[in-house]
Design a protein around this motif. Structure first.
Motif, mmCIF file in Angstrom:
data_model
loop_
_atom_site.group_PDB
_atom_site.id
_atom_site.type_symbol
_atom_site.label_atom_id
_atom_site.label_comp_id
_atom_site.label_asym_id
_atom_site.label_seq_id
_atom_site.Cartn_x
_atom_site.Cartn_y
_atom_site.Cartn_z
ATOM 1 N N GLY A 192 0.716 -1.261 0.277
ATOM 2 C CA GLY A 192 -0.186 -0.111 0.188
ATOM 3 C C GLY A 192 1.101 0.801 -0.014
ATOM 4 N N TRP A 193 0.217 2.281 -0.500
ATOM 5 C CA TRP A 193 0.572 3.953 -0.292
ATOM 6 C C TRP A 193 0.580 5.023 0.828
ATOM 7 C CZ3 TRP A 193 5.580 5.164 -1.961
ATOM 8 C CH2 TRP A 193 6.302 4.736 -3.433
ATOM 9 N N PHE A 194 0.547 5.141 1.996
ATOM 10 C CA PHE A 194 0.011 6.331 1.963
ATOM 11 C C PHE A 194 0.007 7.408 2.071
ATOM 12 C CE2 PHE A 194 -1.862 2.416 5.365
ATOM 13 C CZ PHE A 194 -1.495 1.592 4.252
ATOM 14 N N ARG A 195 -0.150 8.602 3.316
ATOM 15 C CA ARG A 195 0.589 9.892 2.882
ATOM 16 C C ARG A 195 -0.028 10.789 4.066
ATOM 17 N NH1 ARG A 195 -3.261 12.440 -1.697
ATOM 18 N NH2 ARG A 195 -4.944 13.098 -1.368
ATOM 19 N N GLN A 196 0.843 11.322 4.773
ATOM 20 C CA GLN A 196 0.755 12.487 5.827
ATOM 21 C C GLN A 196 0.992 13.882 5.371
ATOM 22 O OE1 GLN A 196 2.373 11.497 8.871
ATOM 23 N NE2 GLN A 196 0.742 11.770 10.506
ATOM 24 N N ALA A 197 0.257 14.820 5.260
ATOM 25 C CA ALA A 197 -0.324 15.905 5.113
ATOM 26 C C ALA A 197 0.264 16.610 6.511
ATOM 27 C CB ALA A 197 -1.377 16.037 4.202
ATOM 28 N N PRO A 198 0.836 18.197 7.391
ATOM 29 C CA PRO A 198 1.244 18.594 8.028
ATOM 30 C C PRO A 198 -0.310 18.231 8.850
ATOM 31 C CG PRO A 198 2.548 19.611 6.231
ATOM 32 C CD PRO A 198 1.473 19.000 5.620
ATOM 33 N N GLY A 199 0.338 18.431 9.471
ATOM 34 C CA GLY A 199 -1.085 18.577 10.704
ATOM 35 C C GLY A 199 -2.686 17.612 10.497
ATOM 36 N N LYS A 200 -2.557 16.691 9.811
ATOM 37 C CA LYS A 200 -2.964 15.559 9.672
ATOM 38 C C LYS A 200 -2.801 14.015 9.273
ATOM 39 C CE LYS A 200 -5.933 18.105 5.622
ATOM 40 N NZ LYS A 200 -6.583 18.305 4.552
ATOM 41 N N GLU A 201 -3.471 12.973 9.643
ATOM 42 C CA GLU A 201 -3.489 11.823 10.106
ATOM 43 C C GLU A 201 -3.007 11.602 8.706
ATOM 44 O OE1 GLU A 201 -5.835 11.407 13.624
ATOM 45 O OE2 GLU A 201 -6.311 10.163 11.418
ATOM 46 N N ARG A 202 -1.986 10.420 8.685
ATOM 47 C CA ARG A 202 -1.636 9.325 7.863
ATOM 48 C C ARG A 202 -2.613 8.913 7.767
ATOM 49 N NH1 ARG A 202 3.674 7.618 7.895
ATOM 50 N NH2 ARG A 202 3.536 7.427 10.521
ATOM 51 N N GLU A 203 -2.961 9.082 5.434
ATOM 52 C CA GLU A 203 -4.399 8.153 5.325
ATOM 53 C C GLU A 203 -4.122 6.763 4.044
ATOM 54 O OE1 GLU A 203 -6.653 10.965 2.918
ATOM 55 O OE2 GLU A 203 -4.995 12.039 2.247
ATOM 56 N N VAL A 244 4.197 13.879 2.591
ATOM 57 C CA VAL A 244 4.666 12.893 2.663
ATOM 58 C C VAL A 244 3.851 11.424 2.366
ATOM 59 C CG1 VAL A 244 6.524 11.847 3.999
ATOM 60 C CG2 VAL A 244 5.921 13.729 4.289
ATOM 61 N N TYR A 245 4.484 10.898 1.175
ATOM 62 C CA TYR A 245 4.206 9.407 0.451
ATOM 63 C C TYR A 245 4.596 8.861 1.099
ATOM 64 C CZ TYR A 245 0.562 11.785 -1.998
ATOM 65 O OH TYR A 245 -0.388 12.894 -2.764
ATOM 66 N N TYR A 246 4.158 7.322 1.978
ATOM 67 C CA TYR A 246 4.915 6.463 2.415
ATOM 68 C C TYR A 246 4.372 4.822 2.036
ATOM 69 C CZ TYR A 246 6.129 9.646 6.318
ATOM 70 O OH TYR A 246 6.271 10.546 7.114
ATOM 71 N N CYS A 247 5.418 4.182 1.843
ATOM 72 C CA CYS A 247 4.232 2.698 1.492
ATOM 73 C C CYS A 247 5.392 1.840 2.133
ATOM 74 C CB CYS A 247 5.446 2.481 0.222
ATOM 75 S SG CYS A 247 7.593 1.478 0.583
ATOM 76 N N ALA A 248 4.027 0.437 2.677
ATOM 77 C CA ALA A 248 4.052 -0.550 3.480
ATOM 78 C C ALA A 248 3.545 -1.741 2.727
ATOM 79 C CB ALA A 248 3.637 -0.606 4.633
ATOM 80 N N PRO A 249 4.046 -3.266 3.326
ATOM 81 C CA PRO A 249 3.268 -4.154 3.584
ATOM 82 C C PRO A 249 1.942 -3.817 4.216
ATOM 83 C CG PRO A 249 5.008 -4.445 4.662
ATOM 84 C CD PRO A 249 5.213 -3.513 4.496
ATOM 85 N N VAL A 250 0.876 -4.499 3.321
ATOM 86 C CA VAL A 250 -0.442 -3.822 4.520
ATOM 87 C C VAL A 250 -1.689 -5.438 4.424
ATOM 88 C CG1 VAL A 250 -0.474 -1.926 3.416
ATOM 89 C CG2 VAL A 250 -1.486 -3.769 2.173
ATOM 90 N N LEU A 251 -2.617 -5.679 5.236
ATOM 91 C CA LEU A 251 -3.899 -6.426 5.716
ATOM 92 C C LEU A 251 -4.625 -5.072 5.876
ATOM 93 C CD1 LEU A 251 -4.267 -9.404 5.366
ATOM 94 C CD2 LEU A 251 -4.279 -8.974 8.267
ATOM 95 N N GLY A 252 -5.101 -5.277 5.004
ATOM 96 C CA GLY A 252 -6.507 -3.863 4.397
ATOM 97 C C GLY A 252 -5.712 -2.444 4.422
#
Length: 119
Positions: A35-46, A93-101
């Motif tokens: 999965g790819w995720f992102r976190q904007a300043p002041g916001k939760e990672r989504e 900021v964009y992040y990747c990770a192995p995911v379950l859901g």
């Protein structure tokens, strides 16, 4: 030691495109959804997008559907995120990770890659 290295971010004008890469080393994730995720300043990672281990199934957040495309090359242990028609609200900021859901199976995050979209 597992390492995920995100790259490809940068500064782009609204309407532009970027292609992010996530290279895994130390362990193969070819049997995991990614999965790819992102976190904007002041916001939760989504969660932004995710892809099954085979690449045959993909999911996207409504905010990026039709603009972003996730793909993977298991031979290279790499996941990509093609981002088109970028908007200022994609800045994060964009992040990747192995995911379950939408859950990060690693429990930790890499350094991420900064994407900044100017209006």
């Amino acid at each position: 030691q597992v390492q995920l290295v995100e790259s490809g971010g940068g500064l782009v004008q609204a309407g532009g495109s970027l292609r992010l890469s996530c290279a895994a080393s130390g362990r193969t994730f070819t049997r995991y959804a990614m999965g790819w995720f992102r976190q904007a300043p002041g916001k939760e990672r989504e969660s932004v997008a995710r892809i099954s281990w085979s690449g045959g199934t993909t999911y996207y957040a409504d905010s990026v559907k039709g603009r972003f495309t996730i793909s993977r090359d298991n031979a290279k242990n790499t996941v990509y995120l093609q981002m088109n028609n970028l908007k200022p609200e994609d800045t994060a900021v964009y992040y990747c990770a192995p995911v379950l859901g939408t859950q990060n199976l690693l429990g930790s995050w890499g350094q991420g890659t900064q994407v900044t979209v100017s209006s």
